[in-house]
Write an enzyme that holds these catalytic residues in place. Sequence first.
Site, PDB file in Angstrom:
ATOM      1  N   LYS A 267      -3.254   5.906   6.045  1.00 29.21           N
ATOM      2  CA  LYS A 267      -3.391   4.668   6.827  1.00 29.21           C
ATOM      3  C   LYS A 267      -4.740   4.553   7.532  1.00 29.21           C
ATOM      4  CE  LYS A 267       0.531   4.211   5.237  1.00 29.21           C
ATOM      5  NZ  LYS A 267       0.615   3.618   3.921  1.00 29.21           N
TER       6      LYS A 267
ATOM      7  N   GLU B 143      -2.570   1.851  17.516  1.00 27.70           N
ATOM      8  CA  GLU B 143      -2.691   0.403  17.310  1.00 27.70           C
ATOM      9  C   GLU B 143      -2.100  -0.317  18.504  1.00 27.70           C
ATOM     10  OE1 GLU B 143      -0.674  -0.966  13.830  1.00 27.70           O
ATOM     11  OE2 GLU B 143      -2.089  -0.024  12.439  1.00 27.70           O
TER      12      GLU B 143
ATOM     13  N   HIS C 162      13.909  -0.176   8.968  1.00 31.32           N
ATOM     14  CA  HIS C 162      12.822  -0.225   7.995  1.00 31.32           C
ATOM     15  C   HIS C 162      13.302  -0.335   6.552  1.00 31.32           C
ATOM     16  CE1 HIS C 162      10.437   0.462  11.463  1.00 31.32           C
ATOM     17  NE2 HIS C 162      10.968   1.639  11.683  1.00 31.32           N
TER      18      HIS C 162
ATOM     19  N   ARG D 214       2.396  -0.607  -5.828  1.00 28.73           N
ATOM     20  CA  ARG D 214       3.446  -0.542  -6.855  1.00 28.73           C
ATOM     21  C   ARG D 214       4.100  -1.915  -6.986  1.00 28.73           C
ATOM     22  NH1 ARG D 214       5.781   1.235  -1.983  1.00 28.73           N
ATOM     23  NH2 ARG D 214       7.403  -0.234  -1.341  1.00 28.73           N
TER      24      ARG D 214
END
Length: 503
Positions: A116, A200, A235, A292
């Site tokens: 990330k 963040e 999630h 993907r």
Amino acid sequence: MIKKILIANRGEIAIRVMHTCREMGIKSVAVFSEADRNSQHVRLADEAYFIGPAASAESYLVIDTIIDVAKKSGADAIHPGYGFLSENATFSDRCREEGIIFIGPTSDVISVMGDKISARKKMIAAGVQVVPGTKENIENDEDAIRIVKEVGLPVMIKASAGGGGKGMRLVREEKDIISGVRAAKSEALAGFGDDTVYVEKFVENPHHIEFQVLGDSHGNVIHLFERECSVQRRHQKVIEETPSPLMTPELRAIMGKQAVMAAKAVNYVGAGTVEFLVDDDLNYYFLEMNTRLQVEHPITEQVTRVDLVRQQIQVAAGMEIEYKQEDLFQQGHSIEARVYAEDPCSNFMPSPGLVKNHQAPQGPGIRIDGYVYSNYEIPIHYDPMISKLIVTAKNRKQAIERMKRALYSYKISGVRTNIRFLNRIMESEDFASGKYSTAFIDKNIDYLIQKESHSEEHDKLAVMASFIHYLNNNAVAKKDEDTEECNTSEWKSFGKRKSLMRF
Ligand code: MV4
């Protein structure tokens, strides 16, 4: 040209890829574990090879075995589907070394996007708007305090190797900074063997909106608009729809451009997804890129009429994307519901096992991407998804009506399912109004898992049904156990049996 594709996957996605292979005159090769001997993907393939025990670490994830089968069967390409080896840089590399086309991006692209911090750096350099924050590891407690204060509370501490919510900590108050960073670090180390974390700014109540992109080896990149994926639980996506009810034409144009910039920054070849967080004021921020084909790709196919698997195969073979950006538009509205063998009334506990009867809905605007058939046993070893129910209609309102109709006529017995839960989502005010964010399920959980209300009509039906029950002397109840509701009394659940309600 590609003549034979090995599909390194199982279940519905293996079948989805085979459909396009057959249309293109490409032979398909299935692989299967011990638990998948009776799986539909094995029956539909042109050839099938046994690859080992049920545990995926000993079968679907073993690179050497998959490569061996590709060579033995003479496959020129491998399609990895989603999950398993689909975002494994080593596997992508290994395919190329062995002279097999990997239907997906190169290992360097998978690696950059998989990390990330490196993805953030790439995106910032390319002019893509990321969540305000840092692109450096937090090394120690002093770092933690300094960096978090720079970014400004509240913040999200995120594992660089993470994704999908693992190794992530929300910190709202100064006193929780050090413990939050330590917790994120230890979770990251345990989960990914890497304790690199970054900071963040926390985006309150965000929407999860992602853009489908396609790139080819001639430098063309296009986007195929957005998918709204804010209906998630822990999630895990539950419902996806396109167009997003939050979207405006202006925002779509600018976010689409950003998604294309993101893909171009890494010379992306293949199908990919650029994820964004969008807040209530329509500020958008790049979150991550998935390299993907995704579970929810069908809704994009429905409204754009593009076969994404065909495009994947063609660009992997070196051809250009068949579409120009200006030729693409969204027609109608599509919603996907993920039908699971799980029990929403018991904290969504998986409920794999023997599916006695599987009768999928049919009729206008319905697409089922599935693999389960009557008397199939859903293995305990994998994700207990039964199918993806995809509806498409003229507009959002009619798509919701169609989804309710489809869920009503979806008959599955033997295992518990989330069908009633999905229907409740369709019936909720927040979903119907289109005003929902990633907080939707938590906010509405009581409504979503509550029992049906007792209407008078319902009671009358139940009395009638109980009489029929009495006449049948339990025969029906014994044959087909109730799978539909929380805490049902035998009497009430019997009243709901639709085959009897038709009297
Ligand atoms: C966030 C966020 C708020 N602010 N980042 C969760 C999964 C991972 N991919 C990113 N996630 C989030 N990142 C900042 N700076 C909120 C979430 C988040 C979320 C994101 C997408 C979909 C559902 C979610 C549910 C909870 C939190």
